[in-house]
Scaffold this motif. Structure first.
Motif, PDB file in Angstrom:
ATOM      1  N   TYR A 195       0.827  -1.209   0.000  1.00  0.00           N
ATOM      2  CA  TYR A 195       0.000   0.000   0.000  1.00  0.00           C
ATOM      3  C   TYR A 195       0.865   1.264   0.000  1.00  0.00           C
ATOM      4  CZ  TYR A 195      -4.468  -2.343   0.893  1.00  0.00           C
ATOM      5  OH  TYR A 195      -5.596  -3.104   0.788  1.00  0.00           O
ATOM      6  N   ILE A 196       1.873   1.287   0.851  1.00  0.00           N
ATOM      7  CA  ILE A 196       2.750   2.465   0.934  1.00  0.00           C
ATOM      8  C   ILE A 196       3.512   2.661  -0.371  1.00  0.00           C
ATOM      9  CG2 ILE A 196       4.745   3.445   2.136  1.00  0.00           C
ATOM     10  CD1 ILE A 196       2.131   3.509   3.727  1.00  0.00           C
ATOM     11  N   THR A 197       3.997   1.581  -0.958  1.00  0.00           N
ATOM     12  CA  THR A 197       4.698   1.678  -2.243  1.00  0.00           C
ATOM     13  C   THR A 197       3.765   2.191  -3.333  1.00  0.00           C
ATOM     14  OG1 THR A 197       6.099  -0.175  -1.583  1.00  0.00           O
ATOM     15  CG2 THR A 197       6.055   0.383  -3.915  1.00  0.00           C
ATOM     16  N   ALA A 198       2.530   1.701  -3.345  1.00  0.00           N
ATOM     17  CA  ALA A 198       1.561   2.149  -4.349  1.00  0.00           C
ATOM     18  C   ALA A 198       1.245   3.629  -4.185  1.00  0.00           C
ATOM     19  CB  ALA A 198       0.287   1.316  -4.243  1.00  0.00           C
ATOM     20  N   LEU A 199       1.052   4.067  -2.952  1.00  0.00           N
ATOM     21  CA  LEU A 199       0.787   5.490  -2.722  1.00  0.00           C
ATOM     22  C   LEU A 199       1.979   6.350  -3.120  1.00  0.00           C
ATOM     23  CD1 LEU A 199      -1.135   5.329   0.661  1.00  0.00           C
ATOM     24  CD2 LEU A 199      -2.049   5.850  -1.606  1.00  0.00           C
ATOM     25  N   LEU A 200       3.194   5.840  -2.908  1.00  0.00           N
ATOM     26  CA  LEU A 200       4.392   6.564  -3.334  1.00  0.00           C
ATOM     27  C   LEU A 200       4.415   6.707  -4.851  1.00  0.00           C
ATOM     28  CD1 LEU A 200       7.163   7.791  -2.553  1.00  0.00           C
ATOM     29  CD2 LEU A 200       8.102   5.513  -2.918  1.00  0.00           C
ATOM     30  N   PHE A 201       4.134   5.613  -5.565  1.00  0.00           N
ATOM     31  CA  PHE A 201       4.093   5.680  -7.028  1.00  0.00           C
ATOM     32  C   PHE A 201       3.019   6.655  -7.502  1.00  0.00           C
ATOM     33  CE2 PHE A 201       6.355   1.542  -7.272  1.00  0.00           C
ATOM     34  CZ  PHE A 201       7.299   1.900  -8.217  1.00  0.00           C
ATOM     35  N   GLU A 202       1.857   6.618  -6.891  1.00  0.00           N
ATOM     36  CA  GLU A 202       0.785   7.527  -7.308  1.00  0.00           C
ATOM     37  C   GLU A 202       1.159   8.979  -7.057  1.00  0.00           C
ATOM     38  OE1 GLU A 202      -2.697   6.161  -5.288  1.00  0.00           O
ATOM     39  OE2 GLU A 202      -2.945   4.449  -6.624  1.00  0.00           O
ATOM     40  N   SER A 203       1.770   9.266  -5.922  1.00  0.00           N
ATOM     41  CA  SER A 203       2.163  10.653  -5.636  1.00  0.00           C
ATOM     42  C   SER A 203       3.273  11.112  -6.578  1.00  0.00           C
ATOM     43  CB  SER A 203       2.580  10.805  -4.175  1.00  0.00           C
ATOM     44  OG  SER A 203       3.726  10.039  -3.910  1.00  0.00           O
ATOM     45  N   ILE A 204       4.181  10.221  -6.944  1.00  0.00           N
ATOM     46  CA  ILE A 204       5.222  10.582  -7.911  1.00  0.00           C
ATOM     47  C   ILE A 204       4.586  10.874  -9.270  1.00  0.00           C
ATOM     48  CG2 ILE A 204       7.171   9.672  -9.236  1.00  0.00           C
ATOM     49  CD1 ILE A 204       8.064   8.258  -6.668  1.00  0.00           C
ATOM     50  N   GLY A 205       3.608  10.080  -9.679  1.00  0.00           N
ATOM     51  CA  GLY A 205       2.919  10.319 -10.954  1.00  0.00           C
ATOM     52  C   GLY A 205       2.207  11.658 -10.983  1.00  0.00           C
ATOM     53  N   VAL A 206       1.530  12.005  -9.891  1.00  0.00           N
ATOM     54  CA  VAL A 206       0.834  13.296  -9.814  1.00  0.00           C
ATOM     55  C   VAL A 206       1.845  14.436  -9.824  1.00  0.00           C
ATOM     56  CG1 VAL A 206      -0.582  14.735  -8.315  1.00  0.00           C
ATOM     57  CG2 VAL A 206      -1.205  12.364  -8.691  1.00  0.00           C
ATOM     58  N   THR A 207       2.945  14.289  -9.102  1.00  0.00           N
ATOM     59  CA  THR A 207       3.966  15.335  -9.053  1.00  0.00           C
ATOM     60  C   THR A 207       4.587  15.565 -10.420  1.00  0.00           C
ATOM     61  OG1 THR A 207       4.448  14.744  -6.766  1.00  0.00           O
ATOM     62  CG2 THR A 207       6.090  16.064  -7.928  1.00  0.00           C
ATOM     63  N   VAL A 208       4.899  14.491 -11.126  1.00  0.00           N
ATOM     64  CA  VAL A 208       5.482  14.631 -12.463  1.00  0.00           C
ATOM     65  C   VAL A 208       4.481  15.279 -13.419  1.00  0.00           C
ATOM     66  CG1 VAL A 208       6.355  13.335 -14.450  1.00  0.00           C
ATOM     67  CG2 VAL A 208       7.113  12.746 -12.160  1.00  0.00           C
ATOM     68  N   ALA A 209       3.207  14.925 -13.316  1.00  0.00           N
ATOM     69  CA  ALA A 209       2.192  15.540 -14.169  1.00  0.00           C
ATOM     70  C   ALA A 209       2.077  17.036 -13.891  1.00  0.00           C
ATOM     71  CB  ALA A 209       0.846  14.861 -13.961  1.00  0.00           C
ATOM     72  N   LEU A 210       2.119  17.413 -12.620  1.00  0.00           N
ATOM     73  CA  LEU A 210       2.082  18.846 -12.285  1.00  0.00           C
ATOM     74  C   LEU A 210       3.304  19.577 -12.808  1.00  0.00           C
ATOM     75  CD1 LEU A 210       0.649  18.760  -8.658  1.00  0.00           C
ATOM     76  CD2 LEU A 210      -0.475  19.609 -10.717  1.00  0.00           C
ATOM     77  N   LEU A 211       4.460  18.958 -12.716  1.00  0.00           N
ATOM     78  CA  LEU A 211       5.680  19.575 -13.251  1.00  0.00           C
ATOM     79  C   LEU A 211       5.589  19.771 -14.756  1.00  0.00           C
ATOM     80  CD1 LEU A 211       8.460  17.761 -11.223  1.00  0.00           C
ATOM     81  CD2 LEU A 211       7.770  20.145 -11.041  1.00  0.00           C
ATOM     82  N   VAL A 212       5.068  18.786 -15.465  1.00  0.00           N
ATOM     83  CA  VAL A 212       4.907  18.909 -16.919  1.00  0.00           C
ATOM     84  C   VAL A 212       3.936  20.034 -17.250  1.00  0.00           C
ATOM     85  CG1 VAL A 212       3.968  17.746 -18.955  1.00  0.00           C
ATOM     86  CG2 VAL A 212       5.507  16.520 -17.440  1.00  0.00           C
TER      87      VAL A 212
END
Length: 68
Positions: free
Chosen positions: A37-54
């Protein structure tokens, strides 16, 4: 805004979502459910952060191009 490339952030986010959904099934015996669960939430937060940066990179680039 048609030229934004959200493919990589979406793939990262979906990877986290799939991990989050697979965690209760116990398909990863080397990890317990909470770790997945923690790993999945980390991946999801990284995906959202990268999308915001783009998104913000595109907006800032467009703003500076308009000034020139």
């Amino acid at each position: 805004m048609n030229n934004l490339d959200f493919n990589i952030p979406v793939v990262i986010f979906i990877t986290g979502a799939v991990l989050f959904l697979v965690a209760p099934l116990g398909l990863l015996p080397m990890l317990n459910t909470n770790q997945v669960y923690i790993t999945a939430l980390l991946f999801e937060s990284i995906g959202v952060t990268v999308a915001l940066l783009v998104f913000y990179r595109d907006k800032i680039t467009a703003m500076y191009i308009e000034e020139i």
